[in-house]
Write an enzyme that holds these catalytic residues in place. Structure first.
Site, PDB file in Angstrom:
ATOM      1  N   LYS A 144     -13.104 -11.012   3.711  1.00 53.70           N
ATOM      2  CA  LYS A 144     -12.423  -9.762   3.395  1.00 53.70           C
ATOM      3  C   LYS A 144     -13.408  -8.592   3.241  1.00 53.70           C
ATOM      4  O   LYS A 144     -14.195  -8.569   2.287  1.00 53.70           O
ATOM      5  CB  LYS A 144     -11.638  -9.961   2.102  1.00 53.70           C
ATOM      6  N   GLY A 177       0.802  -1.224   0.000  1.00 52.66           N
ATOM      7  CA  GLY A 177       0.000   0.000   0.000  1.00 52.66           C
ATOM      8  C   GLY A 177       0.836   1.277   0.000  1.00 52.66           C
ATOM      9  O   GLY A 177       0.487   2.258  -0.666  1.00 52.66           O
ATOM     10  N   ASN A 178       1.973   1.268   0.722  1.00 55.17           N
ATOM     11  CA  ASN A 178       2.760   2.503   0.840  1.00 55.17           C
ATOM     12  C   ASN A 178       3.433   2.903  -0.482  1.00 55.17           C
ATOM     13  O   ASN A 178       3.881   4.025  -0.630  1.00 55.17           O
ATOM     14  CB  ASN A 178       3.806   2.385   1.965  1.00 55.17           C
ATOM     15  N   LYS A 218       2.085 -12.476   3.810  1.00 57.05           N
ATOM     16  CA  LYS A 218       3.410 -12.286   3.201  1.00 57.05           C
ATOM     17  C   LYS A 218       4.321 -13.469   3.524  1.00 57.05           C
ATOM     18  O   LYS A 218       5.038 -13.963   2.665  1.00 57.05           O
ATOM     19  CB  LYS A 218       4.062 -10.985   3.694  1.00 57.05           C
ATOM     20  N   LYS A 234      -2.873 -10.053  -2.793  1.00 57.17           N
ATOM     21  CA  LYS A 234      -1.796  -9.740  -3.739  1.00 57.17           C
ATOM     22  C   LYS A 234      -0.485 -10.485  -3.420  1.00 57.17           C
ATOM     23  O   LYS A 234       0.305 -10.766  -4.314  1.00 57.17           O
ATOM     24  CB  LYS A 234      -1.554  -8.234  -3.834  1.00 57.17           C
TER      25      LYS A 234
HETATM   26  P1  ADP Z   1       1.077  -3.967   2.557  1.00 62.15           P
HETATM   27  O1  ADP Z   1       0.199  -2.852   2.101  1.00 62.15           O
HETATM   28  O2  ADP Z   1       2.500  -3.771   2.172  1.00 62.15           O
HETATM   29  O3  ADP Z   1       0.543  -5.336   2.200  1.00 62.15           O
HETATM   30  P2  ADP Z   1       0.342  -4.481   5.342  1.00 62.15           P
HETATM   31  O4  ADP Z   1      -0.050  -3.374   6.247  1.00 62.15           O
HETATM   32  O5  ADP Z   1      -0.713  -5.401   4.835  1.00 62.15           O
HETATM   33  O6  ADP Z   1       1.153  -3.822   4.148  1.00 62.15           O
HETATM   34  O7  ADP Z   1       1.462  -5.384   6.051  1.00 62.15           O
HETATM   35  C1  ADP Z   1       2.650  -4.821   6.584  1.00 62.15           C
HETATM   36  C2  ADP Z   1       2.512  -4.528   8.071  1.00 62.15           C
HETATM   37  O8  ADP Z   1       2.476  -5.747   8.824  1.00 62.15           O
HETATM   38  C3  ADP Z   1       3.668  -3.803   8.691  1.00 62.15           C
HETATM   39  O9  ADP Z   1       3.606  -2.421   8.437  1.00 62.15           O
HETATM   40  C4  ADP Z   1       3.538  -4.143  10.185  1.00 62.15           C
HETATM   41  O10 ADP Z   1       2.859  -3.109  10.882  1.00 62.15           O
HETATM   42  C5  ADP Z   1       2.662  -5.381  10.205  1.00 62.15           C
HETATM   43  N1  ADP Z   1       3.184  -6.546  10.918  1.00 62.15           N
HETATM   44  C6  ADP Z   1       2.393  -7.460  11.545  1.00 62.15           C
HETATM   45  N2  ADP Z   1       3.111  -8.421  12.113  1.00 62.15           N
HETATM   46  C7  ADP Z   1       4.421  -8.143  11.863  1.00 62.15           C
HETATM   47  C8  ADP Z   1       5.658  -8.792  12.201  1.00 62.15           C
HETATM   48  N3  ADP Z   1       5.677  -9.911  12.907  1.00 62.15           N
HETATM   49  N4  ADP Z   1       6.808  -8.240  11.751  1.00 62.15           N
HETATM   50  C9  ADP Z   1       6.791  -7.095  11.032  1.00 62.15           C
HETATM   51  N5  ADP Z   1       5.650  -6.434  10.686  1.00 62.15           N
HETATM   52  C10 ADP Z   1       4.474  -6.942  11.089  1.00 62.15           C
HETATM   53 MG    MG Z   2      -1.385  -6.147   2.871  1.00 56.89          MG
END
Ligand code: ADP
Ligand code: MG
Length: 310
Positions: free
Chosen positions: A128, A12-13, A273, A211
């Site tokens: 979702k 997202g960022n 992820k 994604k």
């Molecule tokens: P994206 O839009 O890149 O998919 P998300 O917000 O869905 O981003 O996922 C990334 C976020 O997951 C990070 O910004 C962090 O706040 C969160 N997160 C949750 N658990 C963890 C973890 N164990 N280690 C690192 N980040 C984590």
């Molecule tokens: Mg995400």
């Protein structure tokens, strides 16, 4: 450095939350991607579409509220629109950045359909939340029509849709051909347009594919060496934001599986992820995944930062 075939999955960022933010964000995103192109790597770019598909659906919903003659716009069509609009901004930002560095390489966006299995258990259990928030009364109208709606964390009512696993990518040969010709491809945006096979016809599914999973499938199908998931954290942690927090540089497949069971990764953000990274790293010898910050992609691929799953 050994040249690699890389799938870069943008979070997202990398795109921001609205039109103006996206316009600005893609410039920084393009720099991070062109850094890798400049080093000779072959890249395919995939991306999320949460805020964008939400915006498009909201726009379409309010259009048909006032002018019902246009007819209801299916979710699959909204995903297709988001791929086009995000691809447009991203491919132009890449084009500009490549030209600034005197690199001559065409960039294109492939509208990508991802096949899902209509027997996927996810269809029985939609999870979702998507689209705009509704009042209880508005939600009831939809529920009476059989649409699944939930109350979303005290913010109002939202539709929920299934999030099935990707099975195959319809346009994979096109993506491979462009890549083999040395071109940069943007594909699988928003997890791809979910479709079900009905004989010769592909029918759009009421679903949103994650994604991260779609990117893993894409990476496997193009025989990539590396899946890079660029997000808002430099590394993955265990005991994230808790006492004993530990940032990981290397994560073996076995440890990743154990940590998943212990609940170290939040569902809906880091968990998909890690699941996608493990799936890719396990799929063939020498494949690895890297999770890091957008701005750290170049350092990450050089082994200087990020979390490597292998
Ligand atoms: P994206 O839009 O890149 O998919 P998300 O917000 O869905 O981003 O996922 C990334 C976020 O997951 C990070 O910004 C962090 O706040 C969160 N997160 C949750 N658990 C963890 C973890 N164990 N280690 C690192 N980040 C984590
Ligand atoms: Mg995400």
């Amino acid at each position: 450095m050994v040249k690699k075939r890389i799938v870069i999955a943008l979070g997202g960022n990398a795109l921001g939350k609205n039109l103006h933010e996206q316009m600005l964000a893609v410039r920084e995103t393009a720099k991070a991607i062109v850094d890798l192109v400049e080093e000779g790597h072959e890249v395919v770019i995939s991306h999320g579409n949460g805020p964008q598909v939400g915006m498009i659906q909201k726009a379409m919903d309010s259009l048909i509220k006032n002018e019902p003659q246009y007819g209801k716009v299916p979710l699959s069509v909204c995903v297709a629109m988001s791929q086009g609009y995000i691809g447009y901004d991203l491919q132009n930002a890449l084009r500009e950045t490549l030209l600034e560095r005197s690199i001559v390489k065409p960039v294109s966006t492939v509208i990508t359909q991802v096949i899902v299995d209509e027997k996927d258990k996810a269809f029985e259990n939609p999870t979702k939340p998507i689209g705009s928030f509704m009042t209880k009364e508005e939600a009831q109208v939809l529920m009476d029509k059989g649409v699944k709606v939930i109350e979303d964390a005290g913010r109002g009512y939202r539709r929920i849709v299934a999030s099935p696993k990707p099975v195959d990518i319809v346009e994979i040969d096109t993506i491979r051909t462009l890549l083999d010709a040395g071109q940069i491809v943007i594909a699988g945006g928003g997890g791809g347009i979910p479709v079900m096979v009905r004989g010769n016809r592909l029918k759009g599914a009421k679903a949103v594919i994650d994604k991260d999973f779609a990117s893993s499938t894409l990476a496997q199908l193009i025989d990539a060496d590396c899946l890079i998931i660029l997000t808002a954290v430099e590394k993955v942690a265990i005991h994230f934001r808790k006492p004993g927090e530990r940032w990981l540089s290397d994560l073996s497949i076995n440890d990743a599986k154990a940590y998943m069971k212990e609940g170290h990764f939040a569902p809906g953000s880091m968990l998909p992820k890690i699941e996608a990274a493990v799936e890719f790293a396990e799929s063939a010898k020498d494949r690895f995944a890297l999770i890091t910050l957008l701005e750290k992609a170049k350092e990450g691929i050089a082994g200087k930062t990020g979390t490597v799953i292998k």
